[in-house]
Design a protein around this motif. Structure first.
Motif, mmCIF file in Angstrom:
data_model
loop_
_atom_site.group_PDB
_atom_site.id
_atom_site.type_symbol
_atom_site.label_atom_id
_atom_site.label_comp_id
_atom_site.label_asym_id
_atom_site.label_seq_id
_atom_site.Cartn_x
_atom_site.Cartn_y
_atom_site.Cartn_z
ATOM 1 N N GLU A 284 -9.146 6.656 -4.607
ATOM 2 C CA GLU A 284 -8.400 5.465 -5.041
ATOM 3 C C GLU A 284 -7.088 5.847 -5.726
ATOM 4 N N TYR A 285 -7.151 6.828 -6.627
ATOM 5 C CA TYR A 285 -5.939 7.208 -7.359
ATOM 6 C C TYR A 285 -5.016 8.089 -6.515
ATOM 7 N N PHE A 286 -5.564 8.791 -5.543
ATOM 8 C CA PHE A 286 -4.701 9.489 -4.592
ATOM 9 C C PHE A 286 -3.746 8.496 -3.940
ATOM 10 N N PHE A 287 -4.282 7.340 -3.562
ATOM 11 C CA PHE A 287 -3.464 6.331 -2.887
ATOM 12 C C PHE A 287 -2.599 5.527 -3.858
ATOM 13 N N LYS A 288 -2.887 5.611 -5.147
ATOM 14 C CA LYS A 288 -2.005 4.960 -6.120
ATOM 15 C C LYS A 288 -0.802 5.832 -6.459
ATOM 16 N N GLY A 289 -0.879 7.102 -6.092
ATOM 17 C CA GLY A 289 0.261 7.992 -6.263
ATOM 18 C C GLY A 289 1.189 7.917 -5.066
ATOM 19 N N GLU A 290 2.104 8.871 -4.967
ATOM 20 C CA GLU A 290 3.114 8.837 -3.908
ATOM 21 C C GLU A 290 3.072 10.056 -2.996
ATOM 22 N N SER A 291 2.085 10.932 -3.183
ATOM 23 C CA SER A 291 2.060 12.173 -2.411
ATOM 24 C C SER A 291 1.842 11.927 -0.916
ATOM 25 N N TRP A 292 1.275 10.775 -0.558
ATOM 26 C CA TRP A 292 1.012 10.462 0.855
ATOM 27 C C TRP A 292 2.171 9.743 1.533
ATOM 28 N N TYR A 293 3.205 9.395 0.757
ATOM 29 C CA TYR A 293 4.336 8.643 1.310
ATOM 30 C C TYR A 293 5.051 9.426 2.409
ATOM 31 N N ARG A 294 5.268 10.725 2.167
ATOM 32 C CA ARG A 294 6.050 11.524 3.113
ATOM 33 C C ARG A 294 5.392 11.527 4.493
ATOM 34 N N PHE A 295 4.064 11.686 4.520
ATOM 35 C CA PHE A 295 3.355 11.654 5.794
ATOM 36 C C PHE A 295 3.596 10.324 6.509
ATOM 37 N N MET A 296 3.545 9.235 5.762
ATOM 38 C CA MET A 296 3.719 7.908 6.358
ATOM 39 C C MET A 296 5.129 7.744 6.917
ATOM 40 N N TYR A 297 6.120 8.152 6.151
ATOM 41 C CA TYR A 297 7.504 8.013 6.620
ATOM 42 C C TYR A 297 7.758 8.856 7.869
ATOM 43 N N LEU A 298 7.141 10.047 7.923
ATOM 44 C CA LEU A 298 7.360 10.930 9.063
ATOM 45 C C LEU A 298 6.610 10.475 10.312
ATOM 46 N N ASN A 299 5.523 9.749 10.124
ATOM 47 C CA ASN A 299 4.654 9.423 11.251
ATOM 48 C C ASN A 299 4.558 7.934 11.569
ATOM 49 N N GLY A 300 5.172 7.102 10.745
ATOM 50 C CA GLY A 300 5.129 5.676 11.003
ATOM 51 C C GLY A 300 6.034 5.279 12.155
ATOM 52 N N ASP A 301 5.684 4.153 12.774
ATOM 53 C CA ASP A 301 6.502 3.605 13.848
ATOM 54 C C ASP A 301 7.458 2.570 13.275
ATOM 55 N N THR A 302 8.489 2.257 14.034
ATOM 56 C CA THR A 302 9.390 1.186 13.639
ATOM 57 C C THR A 302 8.741 -0.135 14.030
ATOM 58 N N GLY A 303 8.370 -0.914 13.022
ATOM 59 C CA GLY A 303 7.677 -2.165 13.287
ATOM 60 C C GLY A 303 8.617 -3.263 13.749
ATOM 61 N N ALA A 304 8.040 -4.239 14.452
ATOM 62 C CA ALA A 304 8.842 -5.381 14.903
ATOM 63 C C ALA A 304 9.201 -6.283 13.737
ATOM 64 N N ARG A 305 8.385 -6.226 12.676
ATOM 65 C CA ARG A 305 8.642 -7.057 11.496
ATOM 66 C C ARG A 305 9.101 -6.152 10.357
ATOM 67 N N SER A 306 10.178 -6.565 9.716
ATOM 68 C CA SER A 306 10.760 -5.729 8.660
ATOM 69 C C SER A 306 9.913 -5.721 7.394
ATOM 70 N N ASP A 307 8.958 -6.655 7.269
ATOM 71 C CA ASP A 307 8.139 -6.716 6.058
ATOM 72 C C ASP A 307 6.827 -5.956 6.217
ATOM 73 N N ARG A 308 6.639 -5.283 7.344
ATOM 74 C CA ARG A 308 5.399 -4.541 7.575
ATOM 75 C C ARG A 308 5.702 -3.107 8.008
ATOM 76 N N PHE A 309 4.870 -2.204 7.524
ATOM 77 C CA PHE A 309 4.958 -0.797 7.934
ATOM 78 C C PHE A 309 3.997 -0.610 9.103
ATOM 79 N N ALA A 310 4.454 0.046 10.146
ATOM 80 C CA ALA A 310 3.621 0.214 11.339
ATOM 81 C C ALA A 310 3.211 1.674 11.509
ATOM 82 N N ILE A 311 1.913 1.893 11.625
ATOM 83 C CA ILE A 311 1.396 3.229 11.925
ATOM 84 C C ILE A 311 0.084 3.051 12.676
#
Length: 366
Positions: A284-311
């Motif tokens: 739970e606290y791992f996900f409350k931190g920011e250490s996982w952000y980099r993985f998401m930014y590197l591997n996320g897709d460009t979503g059709a909606r600007s208010d949602r992150f797509a992965i």
């Protein structure tokens, strides 16, 4: 009375809306360090600044210094029958606020001086004014001190989330390296759906409040009862990723179900469950931190909606997570959980003080 004398003397501090903490009557910075030569209304110590633009924002200040009020301010000065400390409380009263919010304009509403200046307000004798001013000064100081404590806790929490999970801070009894895993190795995706319609309570995942009951959070039901059979079943301690982004959750929040009951969530969410390899509170606290952000930014897709992150789910499950031994996981989880408990208690105390102030403003200014 209202002061209209202006000044563009850059040698005296300037105060703008952005410098004031709304409803608290405090500055959020040292305005003496600002470089600003804009013209503003000249004010003196003990004058009262009232933000007339969008008065519902409640931008006001009781300065102890000479300065310039830059922007849509009224600068008010007490007369011989009115103490300035009482005037500052008066402008916060429900009656004054009600009159001040009878505004002109729709896109940029401003308080109307003719309306406010022609409204009668009951003024007690000065000895009572002084005591009322002192009372609210104590309350304001208490509110400010409690808010400062909450802000300090937030900084401590942020530092702990960073340094505990990058292992630069360790409990002295631990020195073993953390072992690398993939998220999909230590959790399993929840695929159970509410096909038998056994559960009727719909949950939602808020970045600020975590997993909450949808009806009470939105004050209405967003989900359609007829479609709940297609919703995922979310049991106690299950995790939910909400791809909706916000200022506090720039890639969307992951939160744990701590409601002690089972509900359902839309298939738009990714629901997963921790295996025995990981302590749920640690994750739970791992996900409350920011250490996982980099993985998401590197591997996320460009979503059709600007208010949602797509992965994609399969990509999300490839997220790297390092785990210490179980006892260290439990210690880290307990430390952060205890800190959040103190933070929540302090937040509740702050709200009670604010409630006391609001109640006094209603009862003393009728």
């Amino acid at each position: 009375m209202r002061i209209n004398k202006t000044s563009d003397d850059s040698m005296i501090p300037s105060v703008e809306f952005e410098d004031i903490i709304s409803k608290q009557g405090r500055l959020n910075k040292d305005v003496r360090l600002k470089i600003n030569s804009k013209q503003g209304i000249y004010f003196e110590p003990q004058d009262v600044l009232f933000g007339k633009l969008r008065p519902y924002l409640q931008n006001w200040l009781f300065p102890s210094f000479y300065g310039r009020a830059v922007g849509d301010f009224w600068v008010l000065r007490a007369n011989s029958s009115l103490l300035s400390e009482y005037l500052f409380v008066l402008i916060q009263s429900p009656r004054f606020q009600s009159v001040a919010n009878i505004s002109a304009g729709t896109k940029m509403p401003r308080s109307d001086w003719n309306t406010v200046s022609n409204t009668s307000f009951s003024i007690p004798v000065q000895s009572e004014q002084r005591r009322i001013g002192q009372l609210f000064n104590v309350l304001d100081d208490l509110i400010a001190a409690t808010q400062d404590k909450i802000d300090a806790f937030e900084q401590i929490k942020k530092a702990l989330l960073q340094h505990l999970f990058d292992q630069s801070w360790r409990f002295k009894e631990y020195s073993e390296l953390w072992t690398p895993h993939l998220l999909g190795e230590i959790t399993s995706k929840v695929t159970e759906k509410n096909t038998e319609n056994l559960y009727h309570e719909t949950f939602t995942n808020s970045a600020k409040y975590g997993i909450v009951e949808q009806q009470s959070f939105f004050d209405k039901s967003i989900s359609n009862e007829a479609n709940l059979a297609n919703y995922y079943v979310v049991r106690e301690n299950d995790f939910v990723y909400n791809p909706r982004i916000s200022n506090s959750a720039p890639i969307g929040p992951v939160r744990r179900n701590k409601l002690n009951r089972t509900g359902v969530m839309s298939p738009l969410y990714y629901v997963f469950r921790a295996t025995t390899a990981v302590y749920p509170i640690f994750l739970e606290y791992f996900f409350k931190g920011e250490s996982w952000y980099r993985f998401m930014y590197l591997n996320g897709d460009t979503g059709a909606r600007s208010d949602r992150f797509a992965i994609k789910d399969k990509v999300f499950e490839q997220m790297p997570v390092k785990l210490p031994e179980k006892s260290e996981q439990e210690k880290i989880g307990a430390l952060l959980q205890n800190l959040e408990t103190v933070m929540n208690q302090t937040q509740e105390r702050l709200q009670k003080i604010r409630d006391i102030k609001d109640s006094l403003l209603k009862s003393l200014f009728v």
